[in-house]
Scaffold this motif. Structure first.
Motif, PDB file in Angstrom:
ATOM      1  N   ASN A 153       0.821  -1.207   0.000  1.00  0.00           N
ATOM      2  CA  ASN A 153       0.000   0.000   0.000  1.00  0.00           C
ATOM      3  C   ASN A 153       0.859   1.263   0.000  1.00  0.00           C
ATOM      4  O   ASN A 153       0.506   2.271   0.609  1.00  0.00           O
ATOM      5  CB  ASN A 153      -0.939  -0.012   1.206  1.00  0.00           C
ATOM      6  N   SER A 154       1.980   1.165  -0.686  1.00  0.00           N
ATOM      7  CA  SER A 154       2.848   2.310  -0.929  1.00  0.00           C
ATOM      8  C   SER A 154       3.100   2.396  -2.428  1.00  0.00           C
ATOM      9  O   SER A 154       3.610   1.443  -3.034  1.00  0.00           O
ATOM     10  CB  SER A 154       4.181   2.142  -0.187  1.00  0.00           C
ATOM     11  N   ILE A 155       2.727   3.497  -3.032  1.00  0.00           N
ATOM     12  CA  ILE A 155       2.857   3.624  -4.488  1.00  0.00           C
ATOM     13  C   ILE A 155       4.306   3.434  -4.920  1.00  0.00           C
ATOM     14  O   ILE A 155       4.604   2.681  -5.851  1.00  0.00           O
ATOM     15  CB  ILE A 155       2.346   5.003  -4.959  1.00  0.00           C
ATOM     16  N   THR A 156       5.220   4.079  -4.226  1.00  0.00           N
ATOM     17  CA  THR A 156       6.635   3.967  -4.572  1.00  0.00           C
ATOM     18  C   THR A 156       7.236   2.695  -3.999  1.00  0.00           C
ATOM     19  O   THR A 156       7.931   1.951  -4.697  1.00  0.00           O
ATOM     20  CB  THR A 156       7.417   5.189  -4.045  1.00  0.00           C
ATOM     21  N   GLY A 157       6.972   2.439  -2.737  1.00  0.00           N
ATOM     22  CA  GLY A 157       7.562   1.289  -2.077  1.00  0.00           C
ATOM     23  C   GLY A 157       7.162  -0.041  -2.685  1.00  0.00           C
ATOM     24  O   GLY A 157       7.939  -0.995  -2.671  1.00  0.00           O
ATOM     25  N   ASN A 158       5.969  -0.103  -3.248  1.00  0.00           N
ATOM     26  CA  ASN A 158       5.497  -1.355  -3.846  1.00  0.00           C
ATOM     27  C   ASN A 158       6.283  -1.730  -5.092  1.00  0.00           C
ATOM     28  O   ASN A 158       6.320  -2.891  -5.491  1.00  0.00           O
ATOM     29  CB  ASN A 158       4.008  -1.245  -4.172  1.00  0.00           C
ATOM     30  N   LYS A 159       6.916  -0.738  -5.699  1.00  0.00           N
ATOM     31  CA  LYS A 159       7.659  -0.982  -6.939  1.00  0.00           C
ATOM     32  C   LYS A 159       9.129  -1.288  -6.681  1.00  0.00           C
ATOM     33  O   LYS A 159       9.861  -1.644  -7.602  1.00  0.00           O
ATOM     34  CB  LYS A 159       7.562   0.246  -7.851  1.00  0.00           C
ATOM     35  N   MET A 160       9.562  -1.119  -5.449  1.00  0.00           N
ATOM     36  CA  MET A 160      10.978  -1.231  -5.131  1.00  0.00           C
ATOM     37  C   MET A 160      11.282  -2.490  -4.340  1.00  0.00           C
ATOM     38  O   MET A 160      10.417  -3.028  -3.650  1.00  0.00           O
ATOM     39  CB  MET A 160      11.434  -0.005  -4.324  1.00  0.00           C
ATOM     40  N   ASN A 161      12.521  -2.940  -4.469  1.00  0.00           N
ATOM     41  CA  ASN A 161      13.023  -4.031  -3.644  1.00  0.00           C
ATOM     42  C   ASN A 161      13.933  -3.467  -2.557  1.00  0.00           C
ATOM     43  O   ASN A 161      14.429  -2.339  -2.656  1.00  0.00           O
ATOM     44  CB  ASN A 161      13.793  -5.040  -4.491  1.00  0.00           C
ATOM     45  N   ASN A 162      14.144  -4.266  -1.545  1.00  0.00           N
ATOM     46  CA  ASN A 162      15.053  -3.898  -0.452  1.00  0.00           C
ATOM     47  C   ASN A 162      14.709  -2.548   0.177  1.00  0.00           C
ATOM     48  O   ASN A 162      15.532  -1.628   0.230  1.00  0.00           O
ATOM     49  CB  ASN A 162      16.499  -3.892  -0.954  1.00  0.00           C
ATOM     50  N   ILE A 163      13.487  -2.451   0.654  1.00  0.00           N
ATOM     51  CA  ILE A 163      13.074  -1.250   1.370  1.00  0.00           C
ATOM     52  C   ILE A 163      13.004  -1.566   2.870  1.00  0.00           C
ATOM     53  O   ILE A 163      12.980  -2.730   3.277  1.00  0.00           O
ATOM     54  CB  ILE A 163      11.699  -0.735   0.890  1.00  0.00           C
ATOM     55  N   ASP A 164      13.006  -0.520   3.672  1.00  0.00           N
ATOM     56  CA  ASP A 164      12.847  -0.678   5.112  1.00  0.00           C
ATOM     57  C   ASP A 164      11.446  -0.245   5.526  1.00  0.00           C
ATOM     58  O   ASP A 164      10.910   0.743   5.008  1.00  0.00           O
ATOM     59  CB  ASP A 164      13.869   0.163   5.875  1.00  0.00           C
ATOM     60  N   VAL A 165      10.901  -0.986   6.449  1.00  0.00           N
ATOM     61  CA  VAL A 165       9.630  -0.612   7.072  1.00  0.00           C
ATOM     62  C   VAL A 165       9.919  -0.313   8.538  1.00  0.00           C
ATOM     63  O   VAL A 165      10.567  -1.107   9.230  1.00  0.00           O
ATOM     64  CB  VAL A 165       8.580  -1.738   6.948  1.00  0.00           C
ATOM     65  N   VAL A 166       9.479   0.853   8.987  1.00  0.00           N
ATOM     66  CA  VAL A 166       9.686   1.231  10.387  1.00  0.00           C
ATOM     67  C   VAL A 166       8.432   0.888  11.175  1.00  0.00           C
ATOM     68  O   VAL A 166       7.320   0.927  10.654  1.00  0.00           O
ATOM     69  CB  VAL A 166      10.016   2.729  10.528  1.00  0.00           C
ATOM     70  N   TYR A 167       8.636   0.579  12.436  1.00  0.00           N
ATOM     71  CA  TYR A 167       7.474   0.334  13.301  1.00  0.00           C
ATOM     72  C   TYR A 167       7.807   0.715  14.735  1.00  0.00           C
ATOM     73  O   TYR A 167       8.946   0.623  15.179  1.00  0.00           O
ATOM     74  CB  TYR A 167       6.993  -1.110  13.194  1.00  0.00           C
ATOM     75  N   THR A 168       6.789   1.184  15.424  1.00  0.00           N
ATOM     76  CA  THR A 168       6.937   1.630  16.809  1.00  0.00           C
ATOM     77  C   THR A 168       5.573   1.625  17.473  1.00  0.00           C
ATOM     78  O   THR A 168       4.540   1.547  16.798  1.00  0.00           O
ATOM     79  CB  THR A 168       7.565   3.045  16.859  1.00  0.00           C
ATOM     80  N   MET A 169       5.563   1.733  18.790  1.00  0.00           N
ATOM     81  CA  MET A 169       4.292   1.795  19.506  1.00  0.00           C
ATOM     82  C   MET A 169       3.560   3.092  19.177  1.00  0.00           C
ATOM     83  O   MET A 169       4.187   4.141  18.973  1.00  0.00           O
ATOM     84  CB  MET A 169       4.510   1.700  21.014  1.00  0.00           C
ATOM     85  N   TRP A 170       2.241   3.013  19.118  1.00  0.00           N
ATOM     86  CA  TRP A 170       1.426   4.197  18.824  1.00  0.00           C
ATOM     87  C   TRP A 170       1.767   5.344  19.770  1.00  0.00           C
ATOM     88  O   TRP A 170       1.808   6.516  19.357  1.00  0.00           O
ATOM     89  CB  TRP A 170      -0.058   3.833  18.942  1.00  0.00           C
ATOM     90  N   SER A 171       2.023   5.044  21.023  1.00  0.00           N
ATOM     91  CA  SER A 171       2.310   6.084  22.015  1.00  0.00           C
ATOM     92  C   SER A 171       3.592   6.850  21.705  1.00  0.00           C
ATOM     93  O   SER A 171       3.815   7.937  22.252  1.00  0.00           O
ATOM     94  CB  SER A 171       2.404   5.467  23.414  1.00  0.00           C
ATOM     95  N   ASN A 172       4.426   6.317  20.825  1.00  0.00           N
ATOM     96  CA  ASN A 172       5.675   6.994  20.464  1.00  0.00           C
ATOM     97  C   ASN A 172       5.493   7.953  19.287  1.00  0.00           C
ATOM     98  O   ASN A 172       6.423   8.670  18.932  1.00  0.00           O
ATOM     99  CB  ASN A 172       6.763   5.966  20.125  1.00  0.00           C
ATOM    100  N   LEU A 173       4.306   7.969  18.697  1.00  0.00           N
ATOM    101  CA  LEU A 173       4.052   8.881  17.580  1.00  0.00           C
ATOM    102  C   LEU A 173       3.864  10.299  18.104  1.00  0.00           C
ATOM    103  O   LEU A 173       3.184  10.528  19.099  1.00  0.00           O
ATOM    104  CB  LEU A 173       2.805   8.446  16.801  1.00  0.00           C
ATOM    105  N   LYS A 174       4.457  11.239  17.406  1.00  0.00           N
ATOM    106  CA  LYS A 174       4.385  12.651  17.796  1.00  0.00           C
ATOM    107  C   LYS A 174       3.705  13.442  16.690  1.00  0.00           C
ATOM    108  O   LYS A 174       4.084  13.359  15.524  1.00  0.00           O
ATOM    109  CB  LYS A 174       5.795  13.189  18.047  1.00  0.00           C
ATOM    110  N   LYS A 175       2.696  14.192  17.071  1.00  0.00           N
ATOM    111  CA  LYS A 175       1.950  14.990  16.108  1.00  0.00           C
ATOM    112  C   LYS A 175       1.895  16.426  16.592  1.00  0.00           C
ATOM    113  O   LYS A 175       1.503  16.700  17.740  1.00  0.00           O
ATOM    114  CB  LYS A 175       0.525  14.439  15.968  1.00  0.00           C
ATOM    115  N   THR A 176       2.307  17.378  15.735  1.00  0.00           N
ATOM    116  CA  THR A 176       2.252  18.793  16.084  1.00  0.00           C
ATOM    117  C   THR A 176       1.313  19.513  15.121  1.00  0.00           C
ATOM    118  O   THR A 176       1.086  19.049  13.988  1.00  0.00           O
ATOM    119  CB  THR A 176       3.649  19.434  16.019  1.00  0.00           C
ATOM    120  N   PRO A 177       0.776  20.663  15.526  1.00  0.00           N
ATOM    121  CA  PRO A 177      -0.175  21.391  14.658  1.00  0.00           C
ATOM    122  C   PRO A 177       0.403  21.798  13.311  1.00  0.00           C
ATOM    123  O   PRO A 177      -0.333  21.969  12.341  1.00  0.00           O
ATOM    124  CB  PRO A 177      -0.523  22.625  15.510  1.00  0.00           C
ATOM    125  N   SER A 178       1.707  21.964  13.243  1.00  0.00           N
ATOM    126  CA  SER A 178       2.320  22.425  11.996  1.00  0.00           C
ATOM    127  C   SER A 178       2.489  21.307  10.961  1.00  0.00           C
ATOM    128  O   SER A 178       2.793  21.581   9.798  1.00  0.00           O
ATOM    129  CB  SER A 178       3.688  23.040  12.288  1.00  0.00           C
TER     130      SER A 178
END
Length: 208
Positions: free
Chosen positions: A77-102
């Protein structure tokens, strides 16, 4: 709309979900659960895929086969990533996500970079993607209501555990008090602590 999937390579299976677009991802970011693990293709645009842990599980408890399923779903479900080999996928706990108004819609950062993990995806495995897509189901959940219900249940469970602990502490104090009283009673009946009016053979009735 939220898309739900099942990783059934283990038993019991794991649930995964993702939003329709970057705007819906905002709601997923806002109303995610502490049990959710977030997946995304590193350095490229992709869907935000969430894996929901079971109760008392941690990110270290996720089987590698389930991580691979989530990574394949993100890549697919990545337009670019689906076409490429040897990509990295990152993962972390939801609580570690940071969202700012900007930040733009769907954009996130991390509170702690060291808590972000990576898994290498060499290529798309169609058998895996097809298996996962067969479990796909669409829903229009009230994400806020679901989160509030989850939090309410957690508060009730914490109250129950607190009450149980208080009862246990009360019983422990009572038991210790009874043991202390028993030790004190036993001490009184030791021979060296006992007194007598026996006159050691002195038969005299004189008081003088």
């Amino acid at each position: 709309m939220v898309f739900y999937f099942t990783s059934n390579v283990v038993s019991p299976p794991f649930d995964m979900y993702m939003g329709l677009d970057k705007f819906e991802n905002e709601d997923l970011i806002r109303w995610g659960w502490p049990e959710d693990v977030w997946f995304h293709v590193d350095n490229y645009s992709s869907a935000h895929v969430y894996l929901r842990l079971k109760k008392n599980q941690t990110i270290d408890d996720i089987p590698q086969s389930v991580i691979d399923d989530a990574a394949q779903l993100v890549k697919a479900n990545s337009i670019t990533g689906n076409k490429m080999n040897n990509i990295d996928v990152v993962y972390t706990m939801w609580s570690n996500l940071k969202k700012t108004p900007s930040m733009e819609a769907g954009q996130v950062a991390y509170h702690k970079d060291k808590e972000v993990r990576k898994v290498r995806v060499e290529k798309r495995i169609n058998e895996v993607v097809n298996r996962i897509n067969k479990t796909k189901r669409e829903s229009f959940p009230d994400l806020r209501a679901q989160r509030e219900e989850r939090d309410s249940e957690e508060r009730q469970e914490q109250k129950k555990l607190l009450k149980q602990q208080q009862q246990k502490d009360k019983e422990d104090m009572k038991r210790k008090a009874e043991e202390a009283e028993l030790r004190s009673y036993s001490s009184l009946h030791k021979e060296e602590n006992m007194s007598t009016n026996y006159d050691d053979g002195n038969d005299s009735d004189d008081f003088m």
